[in-house]
Design an enzyme around this catalytic site. Structure first.
Site, short mmCIF file in Angstrom:
data_model
loop_
_atom_site.label_atom_id
_atom_site.label_comp_id
_atom_site.label_asym_id
_atom_site.label_seq_id
_atom_site.Cartn_x
_atom_site.Cartn_y
_atom_site.Cartn_z
N GLU A 93 31.63 -39.03 86.65
CA GLU A 93 30.39 -38.35 86.32
C GLU A 93 30.00 -38.63 84.89
O GLU A 93 30.84 -38.94 84.04
CB GLU A 93 30.54 -36.85 86.54
CG GLU A 93 31.65 -36.22 85.73
CD GLU A 93 31.91 -34.78 86.15
OE1 GLU A 93 32.73 -34.57 87.06
OE2 GLU A 93 31.30 -33.88 85.57
N CYS A 113 42.51 -37.36 84.26
CA CYS A 113 43.06 -37.36 82.90
C CYS A 113 44.47 -36.80 82.98
O CYS A 113 44.75 -35.93 83.78
CB CYS A 113 42.19 -36.47 82.01
SG CYS A 113 42.72 -36.41 80.28
N CYS A 117 44.99 -30.36 79.30
CA CYS A 117 44.46 -29.20 78.57
C CYS A 117 44.15 -28.10 79.59
O CYS A 117 43.52 -28.36 80.61
CB CYS A 117 43.20 -29.57 77.78
SG CYS A 117 43.48 -30.87 76.57
N CYS A 120 40.43 -27.40 80.90
CA CYS A 120 39.55 -28.53 81.22
C CYS A 120 39.62 -28.89 82.71
O CYS A 120 40.70 -28.99 83.29
CB CYS A 120 39.96 -29.74 80.38
SG CYS A 120 38.97 -31.19 80.70
N GLY A 164 38.41 -37.93 81.04
CA GLY A 164 39.37 -38.90 80.51
C GLY A 164 39.61 -38.77 79.03
O GLY A 164 38.85 -38.11 78.31
N SER A 196 35.57 -38.74 71.35
CA SER A 196 36.29 -37.48 71.27
C SER A 196 37.70 -37.65 71.82
O SER A 196 37.90 -38.21 72.89
CB SER A 196 35.54 -36.41 72.07
OG SER A 196 36.23 -35.19 72.04
N SER A 219 39.57 -32.76 69.30
CA SER A 219 39.64 -31.46 69.98
C SER A 219 40.83 -30.70 69.43
O SER A 219 41.96 -30.98 69.79
CB SER A 219 39.80 -31.69 71.49
OG SER A 219 38.74 -32.47 71.95
N HIS A 221 40.98 -26.88 68.80
CA HIS A 221 41.05 -25.66 69.64
C HIS A 221 42.07 -24.61 69.21
O HIS A 221 42.17 -23.56 69.85
CB HIS A 221 41.29 -26.01 71.11
CG HIS A 221 40.25 -26.93 71.71
ND1 HIS A 221 38.90 -26.73 71.55
CD2 HIS A 221 40.38 -28.06 72.46
CE1 HIS A 221 38.24 -27.69 72.18
NE2 HIS A 221 39.11 -28.52 72.74
N1 SAH Z 1 39.78 -36.22 76.19
C1 SAH Z 1 38.83 -36.09 75.15
C2 SAH Z 1 37.38 -36.17 75.60
C3 SAH Z 1 36.98 -35.43 76.84
S1 SAH Z 1 36.72 -33.71 76.78
C4 SAH Z 1 39.09 -34.84 74.34
O1 SAH Z 1 39.97 -34.08 74.70
O2 SAH Z 1 38.44 -34.64 73.32
C5 SAH Z 1 35.37 -33.44 75.68
C6 SAH Z 1 35.43 -32.11 74.97
O3 SAH Z 1 35.19 -31.02 75.87
C7 SAH Z 1 36.78 -31.82 74.32
O4 SAH Z 1 36.61 -31.23 73.07
C8 SAH Z 1 37.39 -30.83 75.29
O5 SAH Z 1 38.41 -30.09 74.70
C9 SAH Z 1 36.17 -30.02 75.68
N2 SAH Z 1 36.30 -29.23 76.90
C10 SAH Z 1 36.97 -29.52 78.02
N3 SAH Z 1 36.85 -28.52 78.91
C11 SAH Z 1 36.08 -27.58 78.33
C12 SAH Z 1 35.60 -26.32 78.75
N4 SAH Z 1 35.92 -25.81 79.93
N5 SAH Z 1 34.81 -25.63 77.90
C13 SAH Z 1 34.49 -26.12 76.69
N6 SAH Z 1 34.91 -27.32 76.23
C14 SAH Z 1 35.71 -28.03 77.04
#
Ligand code: SAH
Length: 351
Positions: A93, A113, A117, A120, A164, A196, A219, A221
């Protein structure tokens, strides 16, 4: 049977070598590259290429094709989400966000992926496979074609924030970045590209030395290891300090200000003490913090923070002199968070 090579994964030089091996003039390589990268993905329209050459290309190579399964548009019309079927039946997507200066595309770099996390949606089924550079490029070309046919502004910026972990697919991602930057192709400036990562330290350091000054988003967090380990598996491999040090190195090498992403999760990482700790951690580092209201996803019971916690968190960081913004929540009504649309599509199919 070995798979046929994908023309979309090739650089101009590789296309020239290809023409050489096919006993064709080298300039045909550039012609082919220009057609493909302008979004012409069928030989029928490549009017300046000889029929004989097209026959050889068609027989020995593929042009990655994406089949659009779904297109969703947010009520305000600013966000669109595309669901595509790959040739091996995997689904990816991507999301477009419309701004005044043009459209930004958020694209995927892997199917699934493995980073795990906890909040996610992309990681629930683990990693299925890496995308090729051509499959990443195909997302840009297909979406661009769709935008232009609907009189939308073309893609000017890219964010590698879809499904990913781009740095876990380092080689293909780097090749893709090189391809979209080509002046003979999409000519997207590196400054208009943001990658990212959940914080793969050696790869961040490697990327800093590639000589491509793209924007880096990390990321984070969480402001400390104990908390980060609770919500991000990668924190077991690299400490917060190592991630920040690598980010500083990236800034020193490229001159690009790093963004730290911080999704606020109710009762977990959104307390005043966390904001203070985060402020201390990043004070004096010319970076940017992007506060993201959590997008609630099905597989997790984590909730987004309330407005009050969000505002207090941001204010606390501002008082520490840290550069902070709140991410605009776009496309919430169309499963905007990464991996969500695919998850809901697969879920609906399974019912
Ligand atoms: N793998 C990479 C890029 C993909 S995710 C990464 O981890 O950065 C892109 C961003 O969306 C990342 O900052 C991730 O932590 C965040 N993300 C993923 N799921 C989320 C959610 N449910 N709510 C808010 N941000 C989220």
């Amino acid at each position: 049977m070995t798979a046929k090579p994908d023309l979309l994964s090739m650089t101009i030089d590789e296309m020239k070598s290809l023409m050489n091996s096919l006993d064709e003039d080298l300039y045909r390589g550039k012609q082919l590259f220009k057609w493909l990268h302008s979004g012409i993905l069928s030989y029928d329209h490549m009017t300046n290429l000889p029929k004989k050459l097209i026959g050889k290309l068609d027989h020995n190579y593929i042009i990655t094709n994406l089949k659009q399964l779904r297109l969703l548009q947010s009520a305000d019309g600013h966000t669109r989400k595309y669901l595509y079927l790959l040739s091996d039946k995997n689904i990816i997507e991507c999301v477009t966000m419309k701004y005044n200066y043009g459209t930004t595309l958020c694209l995927s770099t892997q199917v699934g992926c493995k980073m795990g996390c906890s909040f996610c949606a992309s990681t629930t089924g683990g990693l299925i496979r890496d995308l090729t550079a051509g499959e990443m490029l195909a997302q840009v070309l297909h979406v661009n074609n769709a935008l232009l046919s609907q009189e939308y502004l073309p893609i000017r910026g890219l964010v590698l924030m879809g499904s990913g972990e781009p740095l876990d697919n380092y080689k293909n991602t780097l090749k893709f970045l090189h391809l979209v930057h080509q002046p003979e192709g999409l000519n997207i400036g590196y400054r208009n590209i943001t990658l990212s990562t959940c914080g793969l330290v050696p790869e961040i350091r490697g990327l800093a030395k590639e000589g491509i000054n793209i924007n880096l988003a990390v990321s984070l967090h969480a402001p400390n290891d104990t908390l980060r380990k609770q919500i991000m598996k990668i924190a077991q491999a690299y400490s917060v300090k190592e991630v920040i040090d690598a980010s500083r190195y990236y800034f020193d090498k490229t001159g690009r200000r790093v963004t730290f992403e911080y999704a606020l999760i109710d009762g977990i990482n959104d307390k005043l003490e966390h904001a203070k700790e985060l402020g201390e951690l990043l004070k004096g580092f010319p970076c940017h913090i992007n506060i993201i209201p959590l997008n609630e996803v099905d597989h997790s019971d984590m909730k987004k923070s309330n407005e009050n916690s969000l505002n207090v968190f941001i204010k606390t960081l501002e008082l520490k002199g840290v550069n902070v913004t709140r991410r605009r929540e776009m496309g919430l009504d169309i499963d905007g968070a990464c991996g969500q649309l695919k998850a809901s599509y697969m879920g609906a199919k399974g019912k």
